[in-house]
Motif scaffolding. Structure first.
Motif, PDB file in Angstrom:
ATOM      1  N   ASP A  89       0.811  -1.217   0.000  1.00 48.75           N
ATOM      2  CA  ASP A  89       0.000   0.000   0.000  1.00 48.75           C
ATOM      3  C   ASP A  89       0.846   1.269   0.000  1.00 48.75           C
ATOM      4  O   ASP A  89       0.414   2.314  -0.491  1.00 48.75           O
ATOM      5  N   SER A  90       2.063   1.197   0.538  1.00 43.46           N
ATOM      6  CA  SER A  90       2.894   2.398   0.624  1.00 43.46           C
ATOM      7  C   SER A  90       3.340   2.900  -0.745  1.00 43.46           C
ATOM      8  O   SER A  90       3.734   4.066  -0.879  1.00 43.46           O
ATOM      9  N   ARG A  91       3.277   2.052  -1.753  1.00 48.19           N
ATOM     10  CA  ARG A  91       3.727   2.431  -3.093  1.00 48.19           C
ATOM     11  C   ARG A  91       2.572   2.755  -4.045  1.00 48.19           C
ATOM     12  O   ARG A  91       2.792   3.008  -5.226  1.00 48.19           O
ATOM     13  N   LEU A  92       1.345   2.760  -3.554  1.00 51.36           N
ATOM     14  CA  LEU A  92       0.209   2.981  -4.446  1.00 51.36           C
ATOM     15  C   LEU A  92       0.245   4.340  -5.158  1.00 51.36           C
ATOM     16  O   LEU A  92      -0.126   4.414  -6.336  1.00 51.36           O
ATOM     17  N   PRO A  93       0.687   5.431  -4.516  1.00 52.54           N
ATOM     18  CA  PRO A  93       0.805   6.680  -5.278  1.00 52.54           C
ATOM     19  C   PRO A  93       1.754   6.565  -6.469  1.00 52.54           C
ATOM     20  O   PRO A  93       1.504   7.132  -7.536  1.00 52.54           O
ATOM     21  N   HIS A  94       2.839   5.827  -6.303  1.00 49.22           N
ATOM     22  CA  HIS A  94       3.769   5.618  -7.412  1.00 49.22           C
ATOM     23  C   HIS A  94       3.126   4.759  -8.503  1.00 49.22           C
ATOM     24  O   HIS A  94       3.309   5.009  -9.695  1.00 49.22           O
ATOM     25  N   VAL A  95       2.388   3.739  -8.084  1.00 47.04           N
ATOM     26  CA  VAL A  95       1.710   2.877  -9.060  1.00 47.04           C
ATOM     27  C   VAL A  95       0.693   3.679  -9.871  1.00 47.04           C
ATOM     28  O   VAL A  95       0.530   3.462 -11.074  1.00 47.04           O
ATOM     29  N   ARG A  96       0.028   4.615  -9.233  1.00 49.34           N
ATOM     30  CA  ARG A  96      -0.948   5.435  -9.967  1.00 49.34           C
ATOM     31  C   ARG A  96      -0.271   6.234 -11.079  1.00 49.34           C
ATOM     32  O   ARG A  96      -0.829   6.394 -12.164  1.00 49.34           O
ATOM     33  N   ASN A  97       0.935   6.758 -10.825  1.00 48.27           N
ATOM     34  CA  ASN A  97       1.679   7.454 -11.884  1.00 48.27           C
ATOM     35  C   ASN A  97       2.061   6.494 -13.003  1.00 48.27           C
ATOM     36  O   ASN A  97       2.060   6.858 -14.186  1.00 48.27           O
TER      37      ASN A  97
END
Length: 257
Positions: free
Chosen positions: A13-21
């Motif tokens: 979950d901590s990387r979800l903002p990066h995944v969205r990009n």
């Protein structure tokens, strides 16, 4: 018929903002590419997660697999460059250059807007001109990075794949590359397949992964007779966290046998 391409990633979950990009870039520059994300959960077996996500993509009919780290944004030429490479050398492993972005490099309102102007690939890996495939020699399999590479589905099905006995962090990607070399697979550096690694906080060396790195380095040595991640192991040694004794690395606090 145009081959179906899938991007495979894994994250918590901590990387979800990066995944969205990452997903936004695919929608902008490679519409039609499907996206498969494996959730690491509490197990954190990177090898198992990658295998499962890739198998799901192939099971759904993907012909071409592009593996991207959750932190990596695909540039506008990444997908076409990998597609061209796999068309030319379908039985090989293909690796593109990666730019590590500094903190604050991306514009929050439009993270993709000025991305290509930031292109500055990591100097430790080859960076051929766009359209060029540069074959790796045997020694360069050590430079394989799982954060951006591509394989044909037939190659993936034929194996070898990531060894799921590696648990936690470290070593599984070098082992994967060496398994490919032992199986006679060729590896190419792909000009123009640019990925951009988004900034996030890291520790150097990664002391929070010390036990994983020790266990996985020992597992790698048992198979191959050499030690991976030596840079980290020696940094741990300088910090007094590990020692090399009786032919193996161990925690400095561990009693001698």
């Amino acid at each position: 018929m145009t081959p179906t391409t899938a991007v495979v990633t894994l994250s918590d979950d901590s990387r979800l903002p990066h995944v969205r990009n990452q997903i936004a870039a695919l929608r902008r520059w490679a519409p039609g590419v499907t996206h498969y994300r494996a959730d690491l959960g509490t197990e954190r077996n990177l090898a198992r997660a990658r295998n499962a996500a890739a198998d799901a993509a192939v099971g759904d009919g993907a012909d071409l697999l592009i593996f991207l780290d959750a932190d990596c944004i695909p540039g506008p030429t990444l997908v076409p460059a990998y597609r061209s490479a796999l068309e030319r050398e379908p039985e090989a492993i293909h690796c593109g250059p990666v730019t590590y972005l500094r903190q604050g490099a991306l514009e929050p309102a439009d993270p993709l807007g000025g991305l290509t102007a930031l292109t500055d690939p990591h100097p430790a890996r080859p960076n051929p001109r766009p359209g060029v495939l540069q074959e790796a020699d045997a020694g360069q399999f050590n430079l394989f990075w799982s954060l951006s590479f591509a394989v044909h589905a037939r190659t993936w099905r034929g194996g070898p794949r990531f060894d799921e006995s590696y648990e936690g962090y470290g070593g599984e990607d070098t082992d994967f590359a060496w398994l490919q070399r032992r199986a006679g697979r060729r590896m190419f550096w792909v000009g123009g397949a640019h990925a951009y690694h988004q900034w996030h906080r890291v520790s150097s060396p990664p002391v929070e992964h010390l036990d994983d790195i020790l266990a996985n380095a020992t597992r790698f040595h048992a198979r191959w007779g050499s030690w991976p991640m030596l840079g980290w192991l020696r940094e741990f040694e300088e910090l007094g966290l590990v020692r090399f004794q009786d032919g193996r690395w161990r925690r400095a606090s561990a009693p001698a046998p």
